[in-house]
Design a protein around this motif. Structure first.
Motif, PDB file in Angstrom:
ATOM      1  N   THR A  33       0.776  -1.126   0.052  1.00 23.36           N
ATOM      2  CA  THR A  33       0.127   0.098   0.022  1.00 23.36           C
ATOM      3  C   THR A  33       0.891   1.249   0.070  1.00 23.36           C
ATOM      4  O   THR A  33       1.852   1.321   0.681  1.00 23.36           O
ATOM      5  CB  THR A  33      -0.961   0.182   1.411  1.00 23.36           C
ATOM      6  N   VAL A  34       0.746   2.277  -0.769  1.00 22.04           N
ATOM      7  CA  VAL A  34       1.452   3.338  -1.052  1.00 22.04           C
ATOM      8  C   VAL A  34       0.541   4.628  -1.454  1.00 22.04           C
ATOM      9  O   VAL A  34      -0.307   4.627  -2.319  1.00 22.04           O
ATOM     10  CB  VAL A  34       2.439   3.078  -2.336  1.00 22.04           C
ATOM     11  N   THR A  35       0.509   5.653  -0.777  1.00 20.82           N
ATOM     12  CA  THR A  35      -0.156   6.933  -1.072  1.00 20.82           C
ATOM     13  C   THR A  35       0.894   7.966  -2.098  1.00 20.82           C
ATOM     14  O   THR A  35       0.417   8.728  -2.483  1.00 20.82           O
ATOM     15  CB  THR A  35      -0.432   7.708   0.171  1.00 20.82           C
ATOM     16  N   ALA A  36       2.330   7.552  -1.930  1.00 19.89           N
ATOM     17  CA  ALA A  36       3.271   8.397  -2.741  1.00 19.89           C
ATOM     18  C   ALA A  36       3.185   7.941  -4.068  1.00 19.89           C
ATOM     19  O   ALA A  36       4.162   7.166  -4.600  1.00 19.89           O
ATOM     20  CB  ALA A  36       4.434   8.192  -2.207  1.00 19.89           C
ATOM     21  N   PHE A  37       2.143   8.124  -4.976  1.00 20.29           N
ATOM     22  CA  PHE A  37       2.117   7.930  -6.492  1.00 20.29           C
ATOM     23  C   PHE A  37       1.985   9.301  -7.187  1.00 20.29           C
ATOM     24  O   PHE A  37       1.013  10.064  -6.753  1.00 20.29           O
ATOM     25  CB  PHE A  37       0.948   6.893  -6.151  1.00 20.29           C
ATOM     26  N   THR A  38       2.473   9.391  -8.331  1.00 12.41           N
ATOM     27  CA  THR A  38       2.470  10.598  -9.091  1.00 12.41           C
ATOM     28  C   THR A  38       2.394  10.434 -10.557  1.00 12.41           C
ATOM     29  O   THR A  38       3.462   9.652 -11.188  1.00 12.41           O
ATOM     30  CB  THR A  38       3.683  11.606  -8.861  1.00 12.41           C
ATOM     31  N   PRO A  39       1.423  10.858 -11.377  1.00 13.25           N
ATOM     32  CA  PRO A  39       1.458  10.932 -12.625  1.00 13.25           C
ATOM     33  C   PRO A  39       2.455  11.685 -13.007  1.00 13.25           C
ATOM     34  O   PRO A  39       2.582  12.715 -12.627  1.00 13.25           O
ATOM     35  CB  PRO A  39       0.198  11.248 -13.152  1.00 13.25           C
ATOM     36  N   ILE A  40       3.447  11.354 -13.907  1.00 14.97           N
ATOM     37  CA  ILE A  40       4.774  12.336 -14.267  1.00 14.97           C
ATOM     38  C   ILE A  40       4.414  12.967 -15.759  1.00 14.97           C
ATOM     39  O   ILE A  40       4.713  14.243 -16.166  1.00 14.97           O
ATOM     40  CB  ILE A  40       5.887  11.398 -14.153  1.00 14.97           C
ATOM     41  N   SER A  41       4.323  12.334 -16.899  1.00 12.18           N
ATOM     42  CA  SER A  41       4.383  12.640 -18.262  1.00 12.18           C
ATOM     43  C   SER A  41       3.349  11.947 -18.986  1.00 12.18           C
ATOM     44  O   SER A  41       3.008  10.683 -18.751  1.00 12.18           O
ATOM     45  CB  SER A  41       5.795  12.238 -18.669  1.00 12.18           C
ATOM     46  N   LEU A  42       2.816  12.541 -20.249  1.00  8.48           N
ATOM     47  CA  LEU A  42       1.977  12.064 -21.056  1.00  8.48           C
ATOM     48  C   LEU A  42       2.557  11.282 -22.142  1.00  8.48           C
ATOM     49  O   LEU A  42       2.360  10.570 -22.772  1.00  8.48           O
ATOM     50  CB  LEU A  42       0.726  13.067 -21.589  1.00  8.48           C
ATOM     51  N   GLU A  43       3.879  12.265 -22.604  1.00  9.79           N
ATOM     52  CA  GLU A  43       4.665  11.952 -23.699  1.00  9.79           C
ATOM     53  C   GLU A  43       6.256  11.733 -23.193  1.00  9.79           C
ATOM     54  O   GLU A  43       6.826  12.915 -23.297  1.00  9.79           O
ATOM     55  CB  GLU A  43       4.435  12.635 -24.611  1.00  9.79           C
TER      56      GLU A  43
END
Length: 185
Positions: A33-43
């Motif tokens: 279980t992790v709360t440190a998730f980040t979307p970074i880049s689309l391309e």
């Protein structure tokens, strides 16, 4: 800086709850279980997860595919299971494109390894998204050391992107700015 105060301050930021899943070196399924998730880049399509260096999952992710499972509001038991409080119920494992995923989630993102970076007492794992699955299920949230459910919408406005982006913001790339002379006093 007092670590407890810093941790409490970080806890003021509400996040979604994810379970990072992968295979161990001997092929068994593993999750954390992790709360440190980040979307970074689309391309290219990249995401980042931060795992404590001493976490078992950190040892399994180095150079390995993984999945980010965004838990649904009714999956507190799944979050707790992968946080170290095992549930007697069977786990909802599914086979993903390159890593195992979980059923019943709000979304899942299967990733191939991109790179790992030093993040102090954490390792930052970047993954290239190779498969995504999203549902209409509401997500589980975490805030101030407790699980929460998403509330009512506060507006129907759609996020149109960063206003600092010269291609989508208030000003396009052709805008020219001229300094305003200082007034004498």
């Amino acid at each position: 800086m007092d670590p407890r105060t810093l941790r409490s301050t970080f806890g003021r930021f509400a996040t979604g709850v994810t379970v990072i899943t992968c295979r161990t070196q001997d092929g068994r399924y593993h999750g954390a279980t992790v709360t440190a998730f980040t979307p970074i880049s689309l391309e290219p399509p990249l995401v980042q997860v931060a795992l404590t260096r001493t976490a078992k999952a950190a040892g399994h992710l180095e150079g390995a595919p993984f999945a980010v499972n965004v838990l649904a509001a009714d999956q507190v038991d799944v979050a707790m299971h992968f946080a170290g409080r095992p549930s007697p119920d069977p786990l909802p494992w599914l086979d993903g494109a390159s890593a195992p995923t979980l059923a019943g989630t709000a979304a899942s993102i299967t990733c191939d390894p991109w790179r790992a970076d030093d993040g102090g007492d954490h390792v930052l794992f970047l993954g290239e998204c190779v498969e995504v699955r999203a549902t209409e299920r509401a997500p589980l949230l975490f805030h101030d050391s407790a699980f929460h459910h998403i509330g009512q919408r506060t507006s129907d406005a759609v996020w149109l992107g960063c206003q600092d982006d010269p291609h989508a913001g208030w000003f396009d790339a052709t805008a020219r700015f001229h300094p305003v002379p200082a007034r004498s006093s």
